[in-house]
Design a protein around this motif. Structure first.
Motif, PDB file in Angstrom:
ATOM      1  N   ARG A  36      16.115  26.067  41.057  1.00 15.04           N
ATOM      2  CA  ARG A  36      17.302  25.780  41.843  1.00 15.04           C
ATOM      3  C   ARG A  36      18.402  25.157  40.998  1.00 15.04           C
ATOM      4  NH1 ARG A  36      18.585  27.888  46.830  1.00 15.04           N
ATOM      5  NH2 ARG A  36      16.843  27.788  48.277  1.00 15.04           N
ATOM      6  N   GLU A  37      18.033  24.391  39.986  1.00 16.85           N
ATOM      7  CA  GLU A  37      19.007  23.628  39.214  1.00 16.85           C
ATOM      8  C   GLU A  37      19.132  24.214  37.817  1.00 16.85           C
ATOM      9  OE1 GLU A  37      18.721  19.104  40.751  1.00 16.85           O
ATOM     10  OE2 GLU A  37      16.854  19.927  39.957  1.00 16.85           O
TER      11      GLU A  37
ATOM     12  N   TRP B  97      26.433  30.045  43.863  1.00 15.72           N
ATOM     13  CA  TRP B  97      26.482  28.898  42.962  1.00 15.72           C
ATOM     14  C   TRP B  97      27.046  27.693  43.722  1.00 15.72           C
ATOM     15  CZ3 TRP B  97      25.616  29.981  37.510  1.00 15.72           C
ATOM     16  CH2 TRP B  97      25.438  31.339  37.237  1.00 15.72           C
TER      17      TRP B  97
ATOM     18  N   GLY C   1      20.806  27.690  50.553  1.00 12.49           N
ATOM     19  CA  GLY C   1      20.074  26.468  50.829  1.00 12.49           C
ATOM     20  C   GLY C   1      20.715  25.662  51.947  1.00 12.49           C
TER      21      GLY C   1
ATOM     22  N   SER D  43      23.240  22.857  50.817  1.00 15.80           N
ATOM     23  CA  SER D  43      24.515  23.224  50.204  1.00 15.80           C
ATOM     24  C   SER D  43      25.527  23.566  51.290  1.00 15.80           C
ATOM     25  CB  SER D  43      24.325  24.428  49.280  1.00 15.80           C
ATOM     26  OG  SER D  43      23.371  24.152  48.275  1.00 15.80           O
TER      27      SER D  43
ATOM     28  N   ARG E 108      23.904  24.012  40.719  1.00 11.87           N
ATOM     29  CA  ARG E 108      22.740  24.576  41.399  1.00 11.87           C
ATOM     30  C   ARG E 108      23.011  26.038  41.754  1.00 11.87           C
ATOM     31  NH1 ARG E 108      19.273  21.186  44.244  1.00 11.87           N
ATOM     32  NH2 ARG E 108      19.294  22.660  45.983  1.00 11.87           N
TER      33      ARG E 108
ATOM     34  N   GLY F 189      19.351  33.688  50.312  1.00  3.95           N
ATOM     35  CA  GLY F 189      18.804  32.511  49.653  1.00  3.95           C
ATOM     36  C   GLY F 189      19.633  31.259  49.775  1.00  3.95           C
TER      37      GLY F 189
ATOM     38  N   ASP G 130      21.534  29.521  44.299  1.00  2.00           N
ATOM     39  CA  ASP G 130      20.685  30.123  45.324  1.00  2.00           C
ATOM     40  C   ASP G 130      20.169  31.436  44.764  1.00  2.00           C
ATOM     41  OD1 ASP G 130      21.401  28.061  47.013  1.00  2.00           O
ATOM     42  OD2 ASP G 130      23.035  29.190  47.932  1.00  2.00           O
ATOM     43  N   THR G 131      18.864  31.658  44.870  1.00  2.03           N
ATOM     44  CA  THR G 131      18.270  32.876  44.344  1.00  2.03           C
ATOM     45  C   THR G 131      17.644  33.679  45.460  1.00  2.03           C
ATOM     46  OG1 THR G 131      16.146  31.791  43.898  1.00  2.03           O
ATOM     47  CG2 THR G 131      17.800  31.756  42.150  1.00  2.03           C
TER      48      THR G 131
ATOM     49  N   GLU H 153      12.557  26.035  50.475  1.00  4.96           N
ATOM     50  CA  GLU H 153      13.679  25.558  49.670  1.00  4.96           C
ATOM     51  C   GLU H 153      13.321  24.336  48.853  1.00  4.96           C
ATOM     52  OE1 GLU H 153      18.222  23.870  50.310  1.00  4.96           O
ATOM     53  OE2 GLU H 153      16.969  24.406  52.011  1.00  4.96           O
ATOM     54  N   ASN H 154      12.467  23.450  49.386  1.00  4.30           N
ATOM     55  CA  ASN H 154      12.143  22.210  48.681  1.00  4.30           C
ATOM     56  C   ASN H 154      10.970  22.358  47.729  1.00  4.30           C
ATOM     57  OD1 ASN H 154      10.223  22.622  50.626  1.00  4.30           O
ATOM     58  ND2 ASN H 154      10.278  20.550  51.464  1.00  4.30           N
TER      59      ASN H 154
ATOM     60  N   LYS I 176      10.450  26.022  42.329  1.00  7.76           N
ATOM     61  CA  LYS I 176      11.474  27.047  42.462  1.00  7.76           C
ATOM     62  C   LYS I 176      12.688  26.686  41.617  1.00  7.76           C
ATOM     63  CE  LYS I 176      13.663  29.803  46.095  1.00  7.76           C
ATOM     64  NZ  LYS I 176      13.804  29.988  47.544  1.00  7.76           N
TER      65      LYS I 176
END
Length: 508
Positions: A335-336, A302, A474, A477, A319, A472, A321-322, A328-329, A333
């Motif tokens: 993310r938020e 998180w 990012g 982050s 946000r 996962g 991470d999964t 990533e972009n 997906k």
């Protein structure tokens, strides 16, 4: 539940208009060669007529391929997974177990919405490409497939090691966890820098179209001279010129923020985070609608952020991470969880999705305050290098850059006062930042690796840093790491987390 448990048809086709969307997707890939053929083919002489007809032939081939894909693509939903058959001359068959599907994405562009269809993507963990990409299904069929995969996947791969049948019997109602109003989306646009991203992309495109840097430099120089001449004609003086410059900068910033608000409204209109059958689903978008879902057990880490602008509005962003794959972009997906929300709402959302864990931690363990100079020392060489380069070009006035050093030292001192960490049996958390604050945390069970790192300076000072890796993570982050700990404290924490991970894995 009777509708869900009913047996689906043996095999199903894509929507009757799917060939059109496949054709448009292929045209996007081949549009540049076709344009080259159109303009390069306009010549006289032998072969000129064929060159003029070649683009039409290419488009005809793409149409045939798209229609054939529609007639040869079949899918069947079984009790344990989805079977997909495709191909005419070279046939392929894929078996996708429900337990392997970690994310179901439903995407609608403006054209999709006009035809009442949607594109469905079935994604797995770690894969750079989706397991299956269905272009396109009717909207009702797409949503029904999403529900069916969610129910079958929940029964096949229950969370927390519980019984699958018991999990499948949970309530099917959708509970809204967060819904963003238009006012909240406007706040999101004001605190974000999406307008600057578009401006930078436009500048890059201009640079590609006009690669001669002297042309752009001449345009900038001519614009500056015209503005200076106009100011001189008005006899503004230095105070007037400074005021005019501040006005121009203010207008530029206002336009950037206005663009950011427009982009936020287009991307996050109708944002809704809901929970159904132990899955999180996000719907958003004004023109193109995106619906994506993920199981909470796939959340690896998180990231809670609060910039200065966030604090002015009393807001934060949350946000995650999964473990799902893909770049990533990728806007599809998840993310938020909360692009913008109040601090209490973000904390409540994290606490709800982390059952058994305590968030926020009741107590943070600070780092030694003397660690501030380690943060400050990292910026000193770059500041001195920049001052030397500018002094070589501009003279003694460039040494004013060194005035940044006192501010940098103050910022490092304030940041060192906020850095801290918290570790318990379920959760490990790190916080940092001062001007822009952030919190990074993860469940201990989700840690992939522990690493104790000591640089030569650490060995001299008797300190160490602890790196905690999760899947996962990012690139945008901050890493999950605890820096500048006394060596004995770092080793004790390393041993504690190692024992906790070993005990949990033995239970599995």
């Amino acid at each position: 539940m009777n509708e869900i448990s009913a047996a689906p048809p043996a095999e199903q086709r894509l929507h009757r208009w799917s060939w059109l969307f496949v054709l448009l997707q292929q045209l996007r890939q081949f549009i540049l060669p076709l344009i080259v053929l159109v303009f390069a083919g306009r010549r006289s002489g032998p072969g000129g007529d064929f060159a003029e007809w070649a683009p039409l032939v290419g488009v005809g081939v793409l149409v045939v391929v798209s229609v054939l894909q529609y007639f040869t693509y079949r899918y069947r939903v079984g009790s344990d997974g989805i079977t997909i058959r495709s191909g005419l001359l070279q046939r392929s068959q894929r078996e996708i177990p429900f337990a392997r599907i970690h994310n179901v994405g439903v995407h609608q562009s403006l054209l999709h919405r006009a035809f009442n269809v949607a594109e469905v993507r079935l994604e797995s963990a770690g894969g750079q490409k989706p397991e299956a990409q269905m272009r396109v299904l009717g909207l009702d069929e797409a949503l029904a497939l999403e529900r069916l995969v969610r129910h079958r996947g929940t029964a096949t791969a229950p969370a927390d090691g519980s019984d699958g049948a018991a999990t499948a019997r949970t309530d099917d109602e959708s509970h809204t966890l967060l819904a963003m109003s238009t006012a909240e989306i406007v706040r999101l646009g004001l605190v974000s820098n999406r307008g600057m991203i578009v401006f930078a992309a436009a500048f890059g495109l201009l640079w590609q179209l006009f690669p001669d840097e002297r042309l752009i430099a001449r345009l900038a120089e001519d614009s500056f001279r015209q503005a200076a001449g106009y100011a001189d004609d008005l006899h503004l003086g230095w105070l007037g010129i400074a005021s005019a410059a501040m006005l121009v900068v203010s207008v530029f910033v206002f336009l950037l923020r206005l663009l950011s608000v427009a982009l936020a409204l287009a991307q996050y209109h109708g944002f809704r985070l809901s929970e159904t059958q132990r899955r999180l689903t996000v719907e958003r978008g004004l023109f193109a609608r995106i619906r994506t879902s993920v199981a909470p057990r796939r959340i690896q880490a998180w990231f809670l952020q609060e910039t200065l602008l966030h604090r002015w509005f009393g807001r934060r962003s949350l946000r995650i991470d999964t473990a799902t794959g893909g770049p990533e972009n990728d806007p599809r997906k998840l993310r938020e969880l909360a692009p913008i929300a109040t601090p209490d709402a973000c904390d409540a959302l994290a606490a709800h999705l982390l059952p058994g864990a305590t968030w926020p931690p009741p107590q943070w363990r600070p780092l030694p305050r003397r660690a501030w100079w380690r943060l400050f020392a990292g910026s000193v060489p770059w500041n001195l290098l920049l001052a030397a380069v500018l002094a070589w070009q501009l003279g003694a006035w460039a040494l004013l850059v060194l005035l940044w050093l006192p501010w940098s030292a103050y910022a490092a001192w304030r940041q060192a006062g906020r850095i801290g960490y918290a570790v318990d049996a379920r959760l490990v958390a790190v916080r940092g930042g001062w001007w822009s604050r952030w919190w990074r945390f993860a469940e201990v069970d989700k840690l992939q690796a522990l690493r104790l790192q000591r640089s030569p300076l650490d060995r001299w000072l008797g300190t160490a840093s602890l790196w905690l890796d999760t899947a996962g993570a990012g690139a945008m982050s901050p890493p999950l790491r605890i820096r500048f700990l006394p060596e004995h404290e770092a080793r004790a924490l390393y041993a504690q987390l190692g024992r906790t991970l070993a005990a949990r894995r033995l239970k599995w």
